[in-house]
Design an enzyme around this catalytic site. Sequence first.
Site, PDB file in Angstrom:
ATOM      1  N   ASP A 100       0.854  -1.196   0.000  1.00  0.00           N
ATOM      2  CA  ASP A 100       0.000   0.000   0.000  1.00  0.00           C
ATOM      3  C   ASP A 100       0.889   1.245   0.000  1.00  0.00           C
ATOM      4  O   ASP A 100       1.674   1.440   0.925  1.00  0.00           O
ATOM      5  CB  ASP A 100      -0.907  -0.031   1.241  1.00  0.00           C
ATOM      6  CG  ASP A 100      -2.080   0.917   1.126  1.00  0.00           C
ATOM      7  OD1 ASP A 100      -2.000   1.887   0.342  1.00  0.00           O
ATOM      8  OD2 ASP A 100      -3.082   0.697   1.825  1.00  0.00           O
ATOM      9  N   HIS A 188     -10.289  -1.698  -7.076  1.00  0.00           N
ATOM     10  CA  HIS A 188      -9.927  -0.480  -6.331  1.00  0.00           C
ATOM     11  C   HIS A 188      -8.981   0.417  -7.139  1.00  0.00           C
ATOM     12  O   HIS A 188      -9.175   1.637  -7.170  1.00  0.00           O
ATOM     13  CB  HIS A 188      -9.289  -0.885  -4.997  1.00  0.00           C
ATOM     14  CG  HIS A 188      -8.931   0.259  -4.112  1.00  0.00           C
ATOM     15  ND1 HIS A 188      -9.886   1.027  -3.476  1.00  0.00           N
ATOM     16  CD2 HIS A 188      -7.727   0.782  -3.745  1.00  0.00           C
ATOM     17  CE1 HIS A 188      -9.285   1.961  -2.758  1.00  0.00           C
ATOM     18  NE2 HIS A 188      -7.976   1.844  -2.900  1.00  0.00           N
TER      19      HIS A 188
HETATM   20  C1  HEM Z   1      -9.142   0.284   3.853  1.00  0.00           C
HETATM   21  C2  HEM Z   1      -9.308   0.953   2.721  1.00  0.00           C
HETATM   22  C3  HEM Z   1      -8.293   0.944   1.618  1.00  0.00           C
HETATM   23  C4  HEM Z   1      -7.382  -0.020   1.288  1.00  0.00           C
HETATM   24  C5  HEM Z   1      -7.138  -1.370   1.968  1.00  0.00           C
HETATM   25  C6  HEM Z   1      -6.648   0.473   0.148  1.00  0.00           C
HETATM   26  C7  HEM Z   1      -5.617  -0.218  -0.481  1.00  0.00           C
HETATM   27  C8  HEM Z   1      -4.982   0.186  -1.626  1.00  0.00           C
HETATM   28  C9  HEM Z   1      -3.985  -0.584  -2.330  1.00  0.00           C
HETATM   29  C10 HEM Z   1      -3.478  -1.953  -1.907  1.00  0.00           C
HETATM   30  C11 HEM Z   1      -3.616   0.119  -3.409  1.00  0.00           C
HETATM   31  C12 HEM Z   1      -2.630  -0.316  -4.504  1.00  0.00           C
HETATM   32  C13 HEM Z   1      -1.211  -0.023  -4.175  1.00  0.00           C
HETATM   33  C14 HEM Z   1      -0.882   1.436  -4.179  1.00  0.00           C
HETATM   34  O1  HEM Z   1      -0.807   2.083  -5.251  1.00  0.00           O
HETATM   35  O2  HEM Z   1      -0.677   1.968  -3.092  1.00  0.00           O
HETATM   36  C15 HEM Z   1      -4.341   1.373  -3.389  1.00  0.00           C
HETATM   37  C16 HEM Z   1      -4.224   2.394  -4.309  1.00  0.00           C
HETATM   38  C17 HEM Z   1      -4.876   3.602  -4.222  1.00  0.00           C
HETATM   39  N1  HEM Z   1      -5.864   3.941  -3.321  1.00  0.00           N
HETATM   40 FE1  HEM Z   1      -6.536   2.799  -1.801  1.00  0.00          FE
HETATM   41  N2  HEM Z   1      -7.118   1.712  -0.188  1.00  0.00           N
HETATM   42  C18 HEM Z   1      -8.118   2.038   0.690  1.00  0.00           C
HETATM   43  C19 HEM Z   1      -8.854   3.200   0.701  1.00  0.00           C
HETATM   44  C20 HEM Z   1      -8.689   4.245  -0.167  1.00  0.00           C
HETATM   45  C21 HEM Z   1      -9.419   5.485  -0.123  1.00  0.00           C
HETATM   46  C22 HEM Z   1     -10.499   5.841   0.904  1.00  0.00           C
HETATM   47  C23 HEM Z   1      -8.949   6.256  -1.142  1.00  0.00           C
HETATM   48  C24 HEM Z   1      -9.347   7.663  -1.555  1.00  0.00           C
HETATM   49  C25 HEM Z   1     -10.581   8.108  -1.550  1.00  0.00           C
HETATM   50  C26 HEM Z   1      -7.919   5.498  -1.823  1.00  0.00           C
HETATM   51  C27 HEM Z   1      -7.200   5.946  -2.896  1.00  0.00           C
HETATM   52  C28 HEM Z   1      -6.236   5.230  -3.568  1.00  0.00           C
HETATM   53  C29 HEM Z   1      -5.464   5.768  -4.677  1.00  0.00           C
HETATM   54  C30 HEM Z   1      -5.564   7.189  -5.248  1.00  0.00           C
HETATM   55  C31 HEM Z   1      -4.620   4.737  -5.098  1.00  0.00           C
HETATM   56  C32 HEM Z   1      -3.602   4.793  -6.244  1.00  0.00           C
HETATM   57  C33 HEM Z   1      -4.272   4.515  -7.557  1.00  0.00           C
HETATM   58  C34 HEM Z   1      -3.236   4.612  -8.682  1.00  0.00           C
HETATM   59  O3  HEM Z   1      -2.646   5.677  -8.869  1.00  0.00           O
HETATM   60  O4  HEM Z   1      -3.008   3.576  -9.329  1.00  0.00           O
HETATM   61  N3  HEM Z   1      -7.798   4.278  -1.218  1.00  0.00           N
HETATM   62  N4  HEM Z   1      -5.180   1.386  -2.298  1.00  0.00           N
END
Ligand code: HEM
Length: 273
Positions: A100, A188
């Site tokens: 993450d 996601h």
């Molecule tokens: C418990 C809740 C969440 C989990 C477990 C989670 C987990 C992850 C994981 C594993 C990734 C892919 C690896 C990375 O690029 O870091 C990711 C990407 C991302 N997440 Fe989350 N996330 C959560 C909540 C959120 C929320 C609430 C937002 C914003 C409203 C968010 C926004 C993003 C964004 C902007 C990316 C990068 C997308 C990209 O540029 O490819 N996430 N998240």
Amino acid sequence: GLSSLVGVGPGLAARLGLNVPPALLTELPEFPGDRLDPARGGGDLVIQLCAADRWPLSVVAEQAGAAARAAGATVRWTQSGFLARTAGGATPRNLFGFKDGTANPNGPEGGQWVWGPPGPHEHGTVLVYRRIRMDTAAFAALPMDRQEQVMGRRAGDGAPLTGTAEHDEPDIYAKNPDGSYVLPATAHVRLSSPRLDGGARMLRRGYSYDDGPGDRGLLFCAFMRDPAQFTRVQNRLAARDALNAFVEHTASAVAYVLPGAPAGGTLGEGLFG
Ligand code: HEM
């Protein structure tokens, strides 16, 4: 090894007449599925303390709380979190076991989307904090390939389903021979992709928390110039993210993070009047 940041909530910024455009610092709207506990979020001032060890955090948090009380404030909420130590800048994993923090802005992208424009806000930014409970048992019970479809990335190396290495850019347009998307419509990383947002990127620096059985998850902390970006992304996620079956937002806060003070200076000194 202790670091800190200080953020001012929308109400206090207005009362102090802080020179922050009100459009850049408003309370977040309610999102579908929110189960927010007001006692665990919001407020006028947020102090984030980070250190490699717990002990200096407790001591400094105690002192900051005492100073706040002496100035007539009350401590509204505290929340502790943790992050696994990783070697050589490797991306840490969250409580679902996925890397993450992979897709974060580089220097020039940060200058455009995270930090304020040249002028008094140049080293300032907005923090969006969400306390998100994660149903780790239910997620772990999914077969691994299903977990990867939910996330849009591989659990092992963090590579997007459309790539071969962790830092490959997820390709939201790639299709399988049968015409379906490689990154599923509800994945996601598809729904949070900057490609759906004119390239806008937020800087995510989350921590995990463990407040006992049934209450573990992510302290989502993201920094951006304009919190409307969070609202756009969260609206897309709240509507269809496959993660929704496993997560619940339980607290929220937004704050203007003051630019660091120059030596001998005062935090926020360029923002009054
Ligand atoms: C418990 C809740 C969440 C989990 C477990 C989670 C987990 C992850 C994981 C594993 C990734 C892919 C690896 C990375 O690029 O870091 C990711 C990407 C991302 N997440 Fe989350 N996330 C959560 C909540 C959120 C929320 C609430 C937002 C914003 C409203 C968010 C926004 C993003 C964004 C902007 C990316 C990068 C997308 C990209 O540029 O490819 N996430 N998240």
